[in-house]
Design a protein around this motif. Sequence first.
Motif, PDB file in Angstrom:
ATOM      1  N   VAL A  69      37.471  -6.100 -40.668  1.00 14.58           N
ATOM      2  CA  VAL A  69      36.079  -6.137 -41.142  1.00 14.58           C
ATOM      3  C   VAL A  69      36.045  -5.910 -42.654  1.00 14.58           C
ATOM      4  CG1 VAL A  69      33.881  -4.890 -41.054  1.00 14.58           C
ATOM      5  CG2 VAL A  69      35.039  -5.523 -38.932  1.00 14.58           C
ATOM      6  N   ARG A  70      36.825  -4.946 -43.130  1.00 12.51           N
ATOM      7  CA  ARG A  70      36.873  -4.669 -44.563  1.00 12.51           C
ATOM      8  C   ARG A  70      37.480  -5.851 -45.328  1.00 12.51           C
ATOM      9  NH1 ARG A  70      39.821  -0.744 -44.243  1.00 12.51           N
ATOM     10  NH2 ARG A  70      41.777  -1.627 -44.976  1.00 12.51           N
ATOM     11  N   ASN A  71      38.617  -6.372 -44.856  1.00 17.59           N
ATOM     12  CA  ASN A  71      39.289  -7.481 -45.540  1.00 17.59           C
ATOM     13  C   ASN A  71      38.476  -8.772 -45.524  1.00 17.59           C
ATOM     14  OD1 ASN A  71      41.558  -6.014 -46.319  1.00 17.59           O
ATOM     15  ND2 ASN A  71      42.590  -6.396 -44.385  1.00 17.59           N
ATOM     16  N   ALA A  72      37.676  -8.971 -44.490  1.00 21.60           N
ATOM     17  CA  ALA A  72      36.854 -10.180 -44.386  1.00 21.60           C
ATOM     18  C   ALA A  72      35.526 -10.036 -45.137  1.00 21.60           C
ATOM     19  CB  ALA A  72      36.590 -10.516 -42.918  1.00 21.60           C
ATOM     20  N   GLY A  73      35.220  -8.822 -45.576  1.00 15.57           N
ATOM     21  CA  GLY A  73      33.964  -8.606 -46.293  1.00 15.57           C
ATOM     22  C   GLY A  73      32.751  -8.718 -45.403  1.00 15.57           C
TER      23      GLY A  73
END
Length: 99
Positions: A69-73
């Motif tokens: 979720v963080r890496n995909a923004g």
Amino acid sequence: MIKVLMERDLPANFDVTDDAQAAWHARIALNAVIASQGRMHWLCTYATDDRKLFGLVVVENEQVIDDFVRNAGIGSSVKVHRVLRVLDPSLAAPNVQPD
């Protein structure tokens, strides 16, 4: 590894019927999966007419989803549903009811 269904709202400006937009969003997701270094496998995502996305993934643990979720923004909240079993036609019993 566990199988989970990730549920989230479709971004307001994302038209899933537009091939170029779908390709771009898939690239963002794939890059985030690659960043997991083999701890996540993306099987598919379903976009529904009520503007929801349901992504079927296999992960080492639920922490990997937070990293994704963080890496995909992804700004919206993601609901995680652990898959207990897949039901499909291969499971169908014979037409004769057991005693």
